[in-house]
Motif scaffolding. Structure first.
Motif, short mmCIF file in Angstrom:
data_model
loop_
_atom_site.label_atom_id
_atom_site.label_comp_id
_atom_site.label_asym_id
_atom_site.label_seq_id
_atom_site.Cartn_x
_atom_site.Cartn_y
_atom_site.Cartn_z
N ASP A 214 44.98 69.59 28.30
CA ASP A 214 46.30 69.02 28.05
C ASP A 214 46.42 68.65 26.58
O ASP A 214 45.65 69.13 25.75
CB ASP A 214 46.57 67.82 28.97
N ASP A 215 47.34 67.73 26.23
CA ASP A 215 47.66 67.49 24.83
C ASP A 215 46.53 66.80 24.06
O ASP A 215 46.46 66.93 22.83
CB ASP A 215 48.93 66.62 24.73
N SER A 216 45.66 66.02 24.71
CA SER A 216 44.64 65.29 23.97
C SER A 216 43.25 65.36 24.59
O SER A 216 42.32 64.75 24.08
CB SER A 216 45.04 63.81 23.84
N THR A 217 43.11 66.07 25.67
CA THR A 217 41.80 66.16 26.33
C THR A 217 41.54 67.58 26.83
O THR A 217 42.47 68.36 27.03
CB THR A 217 41.69 65.20 27.53
N ILE A 218 40.26 67.87 27.01
CA ILE A 218 39.81 69.11 27.66
C ILE A 218 38.82 68.70 28.74
O ILE A 218 37.84 68.01 28.45
CB ILE A 218 39.13 70.07 26.67
N THR A 219 39.05 69.10 29.97
CA THR A 219 38.12 68.81 31.06
C THR A 219 37.28 70.06 31.31
O THR A 219 37.83 71.14 31.51
CB THR A 219 38.86 68.41 32.34
#
Length: 706
Positions: A214-219
C-alpha cells in the motif's frame, strides 16, 4: 597404564599391586644420565619396565642392566616394608607388560578454513622402540548437521612427523581429536583434545514473498532459514532502494535506517529478531514505524516507496559471524500498481471468457435437445402395427438415440480430486511456504521442507511438502498417486501417527502436506552413541505407542511397508510419530529394507500384517542396540535371506532382559500365524528394562541406505 594395572606412586612412597613381574636387581645410580626423571605422582606414560630406587623413587624405563647385576636391593619400600625398592646404588626392576609407546604429547590445533584443522603434537616420552607412524581420528561429539557425521581418520607415516591437516570436517562442529603413536610392538594410548571447527555461512534464504503493498508499507511472507554449519542466531529484514545493487557477503553488515541516512546509503536494516520469534514476524510488515530489535522500521514514503525487501540469516558463535543474504523482491510500488491493474484486467477478461464459454455450451445443448425432441416426436407419430399382426419380438422394445446414448454398464466418471478434497483441509497457497531444501526426490515429485501458517491462531508449524506436477503424470501414475493419497486420508488422525495436514492446489501443481516431527528415532539413537541424551527408560513406552499406531493402521486395512527406526519421528517430549505409510513413504530415506523383511516376504513380496510384526521385532532390537545395523556381519541382502532360511536370528544383547528378547523372538517365528498381535505388543510397557551399559553392535550406514 602403570597406574591402573600395577602400581601407583605418590609423594609419600610406592604401593604395589599383584601382577608385576620381578626382573631382578641391577647396578644403577640416581646420577645416571640415561635415566629419565623420577615419577613421584601417578604415571601417565606407559613403559615396558618400572625401576625402583632408594625406597620411593620410580623410573619408567625401556631398558636396563648395562652395568650388570647387583645384590644391593636391600632398601624396603617406604609404604610397603615387605618389598624392596632398590637402594642408592641399585635398582629393583619390574616388567609392566606394556609394549607400545607412550601417548604423544602436547597436542595443538589451529583452524584452516571452515572445514579443516591443522593438528600438531610432540613425540612420546617413551617410544619403546622406533615410532613408525601416527593415527589421527576426529569424532563429532556435537554438531548442527541433521545427519550423523562419520569419523575422519588420517595416518601419518614417520616417527619424526609432528603435524598434519585433517580435511573434510563439518563446519560448526565440536570434534574429539585423538592421536595414537604406532610401532612394531603395538599402539600407544590415545592423546585427546576437543575443538570446534569454524562456523560456515547458513543456506541462502528464499526470497520474501510480497503479499500486500500500500502507500506506506509492504507486507511480505518470510521463509525460515536453514543451516548445517552453525546455529541460526538472528534474522534481519533489509530494505534496498530500487535500482541499487547492494553488497552481499558473509562479512557484510548493513547499517540501520538512521546510520544509512547519515552515510548516504541506499540500503539499511529495518528489523532484527531472534529465531524463537520467527513465528511472530513470519508475516512481516515493512514500514510500520515500530522498533524491532533496536532497528527502526521506517515508513516507506516518498523515495522509499520504490523499494525491494530481502532477508538475512545470521549465524554467530562468540566472535565468529556468518551471514547469508536472500535475493531481493523484484516488485516495487509502481510495478505492484501496474500488476494490480493488469490483474484486474486479466480477471475481467477471464470472467468474460467464462461467460462466453458457458453461453456457447448452452446454445449447443439447446440445438442438440431440439433435434432429439424432434426425432422422438416423429417416431411417436409413426404408423402403428395392425392389432391382428402377431408380435415376433419378445420382451420390451427399447428405442435408442445414438446421439445421446450412454451404455448402462459404463459408470459416470467421478472426479477423484473433488472427492478427496472434501476429506482434508484445503490449504490456501499464501498460508504454505515451500523451502528450497529438498528432502528427497520421490516417485511423483520432489519432497521439500516447508511451513504452514494458520491465521486463526497465528501459529506456524514445520511440515514436509510433496510437490506433484499432476498435470504431467501419466494416467496410471495419477491413479496410483491418488490411491497412495487416499491411504493417508482414510486413516485420519491419531496421536502416534504423523498426520496428513492437508493439500494445496494450483492450476499446475498439487502440494501434499504432512506433519514433520523435529527428529527421528534413528538419529536420536545414533546421537546417544556420541554422548547425546536419550531416555532409555522410554524405550518400552515408545515401543508400545508404535504398536498402538500399527494397530490403528491395521484397523483401517493399511499395511505399513517401511517400519524401522528411520520411519519413527519423535517430538520434544519423546512421543513417537509413525511415518512412511501411503504417499508419505516417498519423503523417507531410500532404505535397503531386506534387514527388516519377514522370511516369507523375500520371494513373494507379499505385504501383510504379520510381516509388519516381524519388522517391529527388528525395530525393538534397533532401539536396544542404540541404532545398530541389523545383521551387520552380512554385507549382501541375499546373505541375510540365506541366514534367515537357515534359522539365524538377531542375537540377544547383554542389556536385553529375557522377557523382552522372548517378545522379539516371537516376532520372528517362521509361521506368521504364531507371531504376536499388535494388541499384545501394546502391553510392552508393562515389562521392566535394565540400563544400557554397553553399545556393542556397529552402525554401518552403507548396509542400510541405497
Amino acid at each position: 597404564m602403570i597406574a591402573s594395572l600395577f602400581l601407583f606412586l605418590s609423594s609419600y612412597g610406592v604401593y604395589f599391586a599383584c601382577g608385576l613381574k620381578y626382573e631382578g636387581c641391577f647396578r644403577s645410580s640416581t646420577s645416571d644420565p640415561e635415566l629419565p626423571s623420577p615419577v613421584l605422582a601417578y604415571p601417565t606414560a606407559p613403559a615396558i619396565f618400572a625401576g625402583l630406587m632408594n625406597g620411593q623413587q620410580c623410573y619408567c624405563i625401556s631398558r636396563f642392566g648395562k652395568n650388570g647385576l647387583s645384590n644391593s636391593c636391600d632398601t624396603p619400600c617406604v609404604n610397603d616394608p615387605d618389598n624392596y625398592c632398590g637402594s642408592f646404588e641399585a635398582m629393583s626392576v619390574y616388567s609392566t607388560g606394556q609394549q607400545g609407546p607412550s601417548p604423544p604429547r602436547r597436542i595443538g590445533v589451529t583452524r584452516e578454513g571452515i572445514d579443516a584443522l591443522f593438528v600438531t603434537w610432540e613425540p612420546p616420552d617413551i617410544p619403546n622402540g622406533k615410532v613408525d607412524s601416527y593415527t589421527l581420528r576426529a569424532v563429532a561429539v556435537q554438531t548442527h548437521a541433521t545427519n550423523v557425521l562419520p569419523p575422519v581418520e588420517s595416518q601419518v607415516q614417520g616417527g619424526t612427523s609432528n603435524g598434519t591437516t585433517l580435511r573434510g570436517l563439518q563446519p560448526g562442529t565440536k570434534y574429539n581429536i585423538s592421536v595414537i603413536a604406532n610401532n612394531t610392538h603395538g599402539l600407544s594410548d590415545a592423546a585427546y583434545t576437543v575443538v570446534w571447527t569454524a562456523i560456515g555461512p547458513p543456506d541462502k534464504p528464499a526470497v520474501p514473498e510480497i503479499v500486500r503493498h500500500d502507500d506506506s508499507t509492504i507486507t511480505v511472507l518470510l521463509i525460515q532459514g536453514h543451516s548445517e554449519y552453525g546455529p541460526i542466531s538472528a534474522y534481519q529484514v533489509v530494505v534496498v532502494l530500487a535500482g541499487v545493487i547492494p553488497p552481499v557477503g558473509a562479512d557484510i553488515e548493513y547499517p540501520s535506517y538512521n546510520n544509512a541516512l547519515q552515510q548516504g546509503s541506499n540500503y539499511y536494516v529495518t528489523a532484527q529478531f531472534d529465531p524463537s520469534d520467527f513465528h511472530r514476524y513470519q508475516r512481516f510488515t515493512v514500514g510500520d514505524g515500530k522498533h524491532i530489535g533496536d532497528y527502526y522500521n521506517a515508513p516507506l514514503k516518498n523515495h522509499l516507496l520504490s523499494t525491494r525487501v530481502g532477508l538475512v540469516v545470521i549465524s554467530r558463535v562468540q566472535t565468529e559471524i556468518q551471514r547469508s543474504y536472500s535475493e531481493l523482491t523484484s516488485n516495487d510500488a509502481s510495478n505492484d500498481r501496474d500488476a494490480a491493474t493488469t490483474s484486474r484486467m486479466d480477471s475481467t477478461a477471464l470472467v468474460l471468457c467464462i461467460a462466453i464459454t458457458l453461453l456457447s455450451i448452452l446454445l449447443f445443448a439447446s440445438i442438440l435437445l431440439y433435434f432429439v425432441l424432434r426425432r422422438r416426436h416423429e417416431r411417436f407419430h409413426m404408423r402403428k402395427l395392425p392389432e391382428q399382426q402377431e408380435l415376433t419380438l419378445q420382451g420390451p422394445v427399447y428405442e435408442v438415440d445414438n446421439m445421446g446414448y450412454i451404455p448402462d454398464e459404463i459408470p459416470e466418471r467421478v472426479n477423484h480430486y473433488q472427492e478427496l478434497r472434501k476429506k482434508v483441509w484445503s490449504i490456501p497457497r499464501n498460508a504454505l511456504t515451500v523451502d528450497n531444501f529438498i528432502i528427497r526426490r520421490g516417485r511423483f515429485g520432489a519432497v521439500h521442507t516447508g511451513t504452514v501458517f494458520k491465521d486463526d491462531d497465528d501459529s506456524s508449524r514445520s511440515v514436509t511438502v510433496h510437490v506433484i506436477a499432476d498435470g504431467a503424470l501419466r494416467g496410471s501414475e495419477k491413479r496410483h498417486m491418488l490411491r497412495e493419497l487416499d491411504m493417508c486420508i482414510r486413516t485420519g488422525t491419531m496421536k502416534y501417527i504423523a498426520a496428513l495436514i492437508g493439500t494445496c492446489e494450483t492450476p499446475d501443481t498439487l502440494y501434499v502436506v504432512h506433519e514433520l516431527p523435529p527428529q527421528t528415532l534413528k538419529n536420536c539413537l545414533l546421537g546417544a552413541r556420541s554422548g547425546s541424551f536419550f531416555p532409555v527408560d522410554q524405550i518400552l513406552p515408545i515401543s508400545a505407542s508404535i504398536a498402538a499406531a500399527l494397530r490403528y493402521l491395521a484397523s483401517h486395512k493399511v499395511v505399513h511397508t517401511h517400519l524401522c527406526a528411520r520411519s519413527i519421528g519423535l517430538t520434544s517430549d519423546w512421543t513417537p510419530k509413525l511415518m512412511g505409510h501411503g504417499i508419505s513413504k516417498y519423503g523417507m530415506e531410500d532404505i535397503k529394507y531386506a534387514r527388516w523383511t519377514a522370511i516369507e516376504c523375500f520371494d513373494s513380496q507379499k505385504k501383510h500384517q504379520p510381516g509388519v510384526v516381524w519388522a517391529f521385532g527388528i525395530l525393538l532390537w534397533e532401539m536396544f542396540s542404540m541404532g545398530g545395523t541389523p545383521y551387520s556381519n552380512f554385507a549382501l541382502d541375499s546373505e541375510v535371506e540365506d541366514a534367515l532360511t537357515r534359522g539365524i536370528r538377531l542375537s540377544q544383547l547383554s542389556d536385553i532382559p529375557d522377557p523382552i528378547y522372548e517378545v522379539m523372538s516371537s516376532c520372528w517365528r517362521n509361521d506368521p500365524d504364531e507371531r504376536p498381535t499388535f494388541d499384545e505388543l501394546t502391553r510392552l510397557d508393562t515389562l521392566s528394562i535394565c540400563p544400557i551399559t554397553a553399545i556393542t553392535e556397529p552402525y554401518v550406514p552403507e548396509l542400510e541406505l541405497n
